[in-house]
Design a protein around this motif. Structure first.
Motif, mmCIF file in Angstrom:
data_model
loop_
_atom_site.group_PDB
_atom_site.id
_atom_site.type_symbol
_atom_site.label_atom_id
_atom_site.label_comp_id
_atom_site.label_asym_id
_atom_site.label_seq_id
_atom_site.Cartn_x
_atom_site.Cartn_y
_atom_site.Cartn_z
ATOM 1 N N LYS A 107 0.822 -1.213 0.000
ATOM 2 C CA LYS A 107 0.000 0.000 0.000
ATOM 3 C C LYS A 107 0.861 1.271 0.000
ATOM 4 O O LYS A 107 0.446 2.312 -0.517
ATOM 5 C CB LYS A 107 -0.913 -0.021 1.230
ATOM 6 N N ILE A 108 2.055 1.188 0.563
ATOM 7 C CA ILE A 108 2.950 2.353 0.607
ATOM 8 C C ILE A 108 3.257 2.850 -0.802
ATOM 9 O O ILE A 108 3.383 4.057 -1.025
ATOM 10 C CB ILE A 108 4.245 2.010 1.376
ATOM 11 N N GLN B 114 1.229 2.924 -3.207
ATOM 12 C CA GLN B 114 0.084 3.724 -3.628
ATOM 13 C C GLN B 114 0.152 5.108 -2.989
ATOM 14 O O GLN B 114 -0.058 6.118 -3.653
ATOM 15 C CB GLN B 114 -1.233 3.041 -3.248
ATOM 16 N N TRP B 115 0.470 5.138 -1.700
ATOM 17 C CA TRP B 115 0.539 6.413 -0.991
ATOM 18 C C TRP B 115 1.619 7.327 -1.567
ATOM 19 O O TRP B 115 1.461 8.533 -1.622
ATOM 20 C CB TRP B 115 0.808 6.189 0.489
ATOM 21 N N TYR B 116 2.743 6.737 -1.970
ATOM 22 C CA TYR B 116 3.876 7.512 -2.474
ATOM 23 C C TYR B 116 4.123 7.260 -3.968
ATOM 24 O O TYR B 116 5.246 7.349 -4.431
ATOM 25 C CB TYR B 116 5.140 7.187 -1.675
ATOM 26 N N TYR C 66 -2.328 -2.252 4.217
ATOM 27 C CA TYR C 66 -1.117 -2.063 5.003
ATOM 28 C C TYR C 66 -1.285 -2.696 6.381
ATOM 29 O O TYR C 66 -2.319 -2.547 7.013
ATOM 30 C CB TYR C 66 -0.785 -0.578 5.148
#
Length: 99
Positions: free
Chosen positions: A12-13, A15-17, A60
């Protein structure tokens, strides 16, 4: 990588970044290709070449954030860590004292 469903599962990280890695979700597989090896790399490359890979982001796992968590007091910090909090001039003076 799930070949049967043509899915690339990512943390998921990413996607966030995403802006730090690729311009869009569709560009991620090509970017990720440089970080995988062996059979996974071959499989992902084939899916990319076929043009039918899609990206899914895994949830996450927040529980892993606390695994290596430790509390400390300011007095527990080493001299080296305290050095980092000094201004550039203070650091210079401390180094000169040690010479």
């Amino acid at each position: 990588i799930d070949v049967d469903s043509c899915q690339l599962y990512l943390n998921k990280i990413l996607q966030w970044y995403m802006a730090d890695f690729a311009a869009s979700k569709n560009d991620l597989p090509q970017k990720i290709l440089q970080y995988v090896r062996g059979e996974k790399k071959e499989t992902l490359n084939k899916l990319i070449q076929q043009g039918n890979v899609s990206v899914k982001f895994l949830e996450y796992d927040w529980s892993s954030d606390g695994i290596n968590f430790a509390t400390f007091e300011k007095s527990d910090l080493s001299e080296k860590v305290m050095f980092l909090s000094k201004s550039p001039r203070q650091k210079y003076d401390l180094v000169q004292e040690k010479l």
